[in-house]
Design a protein around this motif. Structure first.
Motif, short mmCIF file in Angstrom:
data_model
loop_
_atom_site.label_atom_id
_atom_site.label_comp_id
_atom_site.label_asym_id
_atom_site.label_seq_id
_atom_site.Cartn_x
_atom_site.Cartn_y
_atom_site.Cartn_z
N MET A 59 40.16 39.33 44.53
CA MET A 59 39.28 40.20 44.07
C MET A 59 38.35 39.59 42.51
O MET A 59 38.63 38.89 42.24
CB MET A 59 40.72 40.82 43.24
CG MET A 59 41.29 41.95 43.87
SD MET A 59 42.07 42.97 42.91
CE MET A 59 43.53 43.11 43.74
N THR B 207 42.32 46.65 34.56
CA THR B 207 41.76 44.53 34.41
C THR B 207 40.97 44.35 35.50
O THR B 207 40.70 43.20 35.15
CB THR B 207 43.38 44.15 34.68
OG1 THR B 207 43.57 44.55 35.64
CG2 THR B 207 44.52 44.62 33.26
N THR B 208 41.26 44.65 36.46
CA THR B 208 39.87 44.30 37.68
C THR B 208 39.05 45.05 38.09
O THR B 208 39.38 46.42 38.49
CB THR B 208 40.91 43.52 38.48
OG1 THR B 208 41.62 43.13 38.70
CG2 THR B 208 40.03 42.73 39.73
N LYS C 31 36.50 39.52 39.28
CA LYS C 31 36.53 40.51 37.61
C LYS C 31 35.78 41.15 37.37
O LYS C 31 35.72 41.89 35.96
CB LYS C 31 37.61 39.48 36.95
CG LYS C 31 38.86 38.48 37.04
CD LYS C 31 39.19 37.88 35.82
CE LYS C 31 40.32 36.99 35.99
NZ LYS C 31 41.61 38.04 35.44
#
Length: 176
Positions: free
Chosen positions: A1, A33-34, A3
């Motif tokens: 993932m 958050t992501t 950021k």
């Protein structure tokens, strides 16, 4: 993932947001958050939407674009070769197939009500594969309907044309 979103994802999200704001909708980007899976989480008129981005044409199309062939590739014969595939219906159908299986995860991960696909061309202003020509838009619409999928809406964004009206739409977002 990841950021951080890619440049293309940022520009696509901004364009989608502007298009809905210009149409009189309230648009917000909820904090996450992501910034991935889905690429965009957007709230339009209090409806949360998981929006995935994908580029067409896919990167593999560019591998032969303006490639200089070696003589050994053609038994020591000189040859001029220009490869310019133009199959927007196939590119979109293929992109939808690859992204559609991820929709249940996007919805459960974000609690979004809908999943959208935002298709974009390369962000360079001189890209030429995807243009706002009627036959290309019709081919893309055809590609959006070739396979069953879980996307409620599919949009196209190009730097030259902005957000192009839906390619596939099941439900409309209506203003309260």
């Amino acid at each position: 993932m990841r950021k951080e979103p890619t440049k293309a994802e940022k520009l696509s999200a901004e364009a989608l947001s502007r298009a809905f704001i210009q149409d009189g909708h309230d648009v917000k980007f909820p904090q996450r958050t992501t910034q991935d899976k889905p690429d965009i989480l957007i709230e339009i008129d209090n409806i949360l939407i998981a929006c995935e981005c994908t580029q067409i044409p896919p990167s593999y199309i560019y591998q032969f674009h303006q490639k200089k062939h070696k003589k050994t590739d053609w038994n020591d014969k000189e040859i001029l070769s220009i490869t310019r595939p133009n199959e927007p219906h196939y590119w979109l159908a293929d992109a939808i197939n690859k992204k559609s299986e991820k929709v249940p995860g996007y919805l459960s991960r974000t609690n979004a009500k809908f999943a959208w696909l935002l298709v974009h061309s390369p962000v360079e202003k001189n890209q030429f594969f995807i243009k706002n020509r009627s036959w290309i838009i019709e081919a893309l619409k055809h590609g959006a309907h070739i396979n069953k999928h879980l996307f409620e809406q599919i949009y196209l964004w190009t730097p030259q044309s902005g957000i192009i009206n839906y390619l596939f739409q099941m439900k409309l977002i209506k203003q309260n």
